[in-house]
Design a protein around this motif. Structure first.
Motif, mmCIF file in Angstrom:
data_model
loop_
_atom_site.group_PDB
_atom_site.id
_atom_site.type_symbol
_atom_site.label_atom_id
_atom_site.label_comp_id
_atom_site.label_asym_id
_atom_site.label_seq_id
_atom_site.Cartn_x
_atom_site.Cartn_y
_atom_site.Cartn_z
ATOM 1 N N ARG A 1 12.234 10.369 4.382
ATOM 2 C CA ARG A 1 11.081 8.952 5.642
ATOM 3 C C ARG A 1 10.394 10.195 5.236
ATOM 4 O O ARG A 1 9.280 10.446 5.512
ATOM 5 N N CYS A 2 9.712 8.608 5.688
ATOM 6 C CA CYS A 2 8.617 8.475 5.784
ATOM 7 C C CYS A 2 7.545 7.792 6.887
ATOM 8 O O CYS A 2 8.027 7.077 7.721
ATOM 9 N N VAL A 3 6.219 8.355 6.937
ATOM 10 C CA VAL A 3 5.573 6.984 8.219
ATOM 11 C C VAL A 3 5.219 6.141 7.677
ATOM 12 O O VAL A 3 3.963 5.978 6.728
ATOM 13 N N PRO B 1 12.596 4.739 7.048
ATOM 14 C CA PRO B 1 14.014 5.155 5.305
ATOM 15 C C PRO B 1 12.954 5.024 3.917
ATOM 16 O O PRO B 1 12.928 3.252 4.281
ATOM 17 N N HIS B 2 13.178 5.236 3.583
ATOM 18 C CA HIS B 2 12.170 4.966 1.984
ATOM 19 C C HIS B 2 12.664 5.432 0.407
ATOM 20 O O HIS B 2 12.906 6.337 0.393
ATOM 21 N N LEU B 3 13.609 4.181 0.283
ATOM 22 C CA LEU B 3 14.548 4.612 -0.386
ATOM 23 C C LEU B 3 13.895 4.231 -1.611
ATOM 24 O O LEU B 3 13.380 2.970 -1.662
ATOM 25 N N HIS C 1 1.233 3.281 -3.091
ATOM 26 C CA HIS C 1 0.799 5.565 -2.804
ATOM 27 C C HIS C 1 1.484 5.599 -3.380
ATOM 28 O O HIS C 1 1.121 7.131 -3.597
ATOM 29 N N GLU C 2 2.976 6.092 -3.546
ATOM 30 C CA GLU C 2 3.921 6.607 -3.720
ATOM 31 C C GLU C 2 4.746 6.406 -5.136
ATOM 32 O O GLU C 2 5.719 6.023 -5.443
ATOM 33 N N PRO C 3 3.861 6.196 -6.484
ATOM 34 C CA PRO C 3 4.056 5.325 -7.270
ATOM 35 C C PRO C 3 5.805 6.513 -8.231
ATOM 36 O O PRO C 3 6.518 6.128 -8.946
ATOM 37 N N GLY D 1 1.131 -1.401 0.216
ATOM 38 C CA GLY D 1 0.556 -0.383 0.303
ATOM 39 C C GLY D 1 0.477 1.545 0.133
ATOM 40 O O GLY D 1 0.506 2.066 -1.025
ATOM 41 N N HIS D 2 1.736 1.386 0.939
ATOM 42 C CA HIS D 2 2.717 2.181 0.544
ATOM 43 C C HIS D 2 3.415 2.670 -0.602
ATOM 44 O O HIS D 2 3.562 3.880 -0.557
ATOM 45 N N VAL D 3 3.934 1.582 -1.747
ATOM 46 C CA VAL D 3 4.749 1.966 -2.113
ATOM 47 C C VAL D 3 3.563 1.935 -3.499
ATOM 48 O O VAL D 3 4.144 2.679 -3.942
HETATM 49 ZN ZN LIG Z 1 7.424 6.640 1.356
#
Ligand SMILES: [Zn+2]
Ligand SMILES: [Zn+2]
Length: 227
Positions: free
Chosen positions: A150-152, A159-161, A111-113, A107-109
Motif C-alpha cells: 500500500r503506497c502513498v 495498492p501497488h502490485l 522510484h521503486e525499481p 515517477g512512482h514506478v
Molecule cells: Zn509503490
C-alpha cells in the motif's frame, strides 16, 4: 538502504530515524518527502488522540454507559484520526505542485525499481492485506503477484502490485481516487504504460514491454472491483 527498504521502514514507523534513514533522506528527496508526509499525518493523528484522552480524564463521559468509557472514545478517536489523516494527505497533495498523471505514475514506478525485480510469488495473505481495504480482488490466471504494497500516491494510499505475466513483469496501481475521462498513454524513462478508466477511479498498468495493450486489457479484466 534502498528506496524500497526505506519506504517499508518508515511505512511501519513514520518517526523512524537513525544512520540508514538519515543517509537515505540526504540523497533521495522523494523518499524524504514521503517520510515527511507520513510524519505529518502521524502528528495530526497523535494530537487527535491526545485531545480525546484529555476529555476522558476530565470525566467527559456523561453519555456513555458504565464500562464503555474508554472503548467508545477510542473508537471515535480512531474514526476521527482516519478522517484527519485522509484530509491531511489530501491537503499535502493539493498544496504541492501537481505534475501530470503520466509523470506521477512513471515517477512512482521508477522510484521503486526493486519492486519489479522479485520473482517469487508473495503470500495470498499479503495480497489480501493490500487489496481487501479497497474491496477489490485479483482473479487467478493472470500470473504470479511478486510484489504488493500500500503506497502513498497523490496523497492517497493506493495498492501497488507487480504481476509476472507471460510477457514479463507489469506494475499495477489501483487509483480509486483518480478518475480519467479516457485512456492516458504513458511513455517515459524507458517505461511504457496506460491509465484506463475503471469502475472505481482508474487503473495504471506500466511495464518495460513493447506493445503493452494486450497485457493491459488482461490486467484490467483480472481485477474484480467489488460492488
Ligand atoms: Zn509503490
Ligand atoms: Zn529513495
Amino acid at each position: 538502504m534502498n528506496c524500497l527498504e526505506f519506504r517499508r521502514c518508515v511505512g511501519a514507523e513514520p518517526s523512524a530515524s537513525g544512520a540508514g534513514i538519515e543517509g537515505h533522506r540526504a540523497k533521495c528527496p522523494a523518499c524524504a518527502r514521503h517520510q515527511d508526509e507520513l510524519r505529518a499525518m502521524d502528528a495530526v493523528i497523535g494530537r487527535a488522540l491526545a485531545i480525546d484522552a484529555a476529555r476522558i480524564r476530565k470525566g467527559d463521559t456523561t453519555a456513555l454507559p458504565t464500562g464503555s468509557a474508554t472503548r467508545r472514545p477510542r473508537w471515535l478517536a480512531l474514526a476521527a484520526s482516519i478522517m484527519i489523516g485522509v484530509t491531511v494527505g489530501f491537503a499535502l497533495w493539493i498544496a504541492s505542485p501537481r505534475p501530470s498523471l503520466a509523470r506521477e505514475v512513471i515517477g512512482h514506478v521508477a522510484h521503486e525499481p526493486d519492486a519489479m525485480s522479485g520473482t517469487a510469488p508473495i503470500a495470498q495473505a499479503t495480497l489480501a492485506g493490500v487489496l481487501d481495504p479497497e474491496g477489490t480482488r485479483l482473479r487467478p490466471g493472470l500470473g504470479d503477484v511478486t510484489f504488493a504494497m500500500r503506497c502513498v500516491f497523490e496523497g492517497h494510499v493506493v495498492p501497488h502490485l507487480v504481476v509476472r505475466t507471460a510477457r514479463g513483469p507489469v506494475t499495477v496501481l489501483l487509483l480509486r481516487h483518480r478518475s480519467v475521462s479516457g485512456r492516458v498513454e504513458l511513455a517515459e524513462q524507458g517505461y511504457a504504460g496506460v491509465v484506463l478508466p475503471a469502475p472505481r477511479g482508474s487503473i495504471a498498468i506500466v511495464g518495460q514491454l513493447k506493445d503493452l495493450d494486450g497485457i493491459a486489457q488482461q490486467v484490467f479484466e483480472a481485477v474484480d472491483w467489488g460492488n
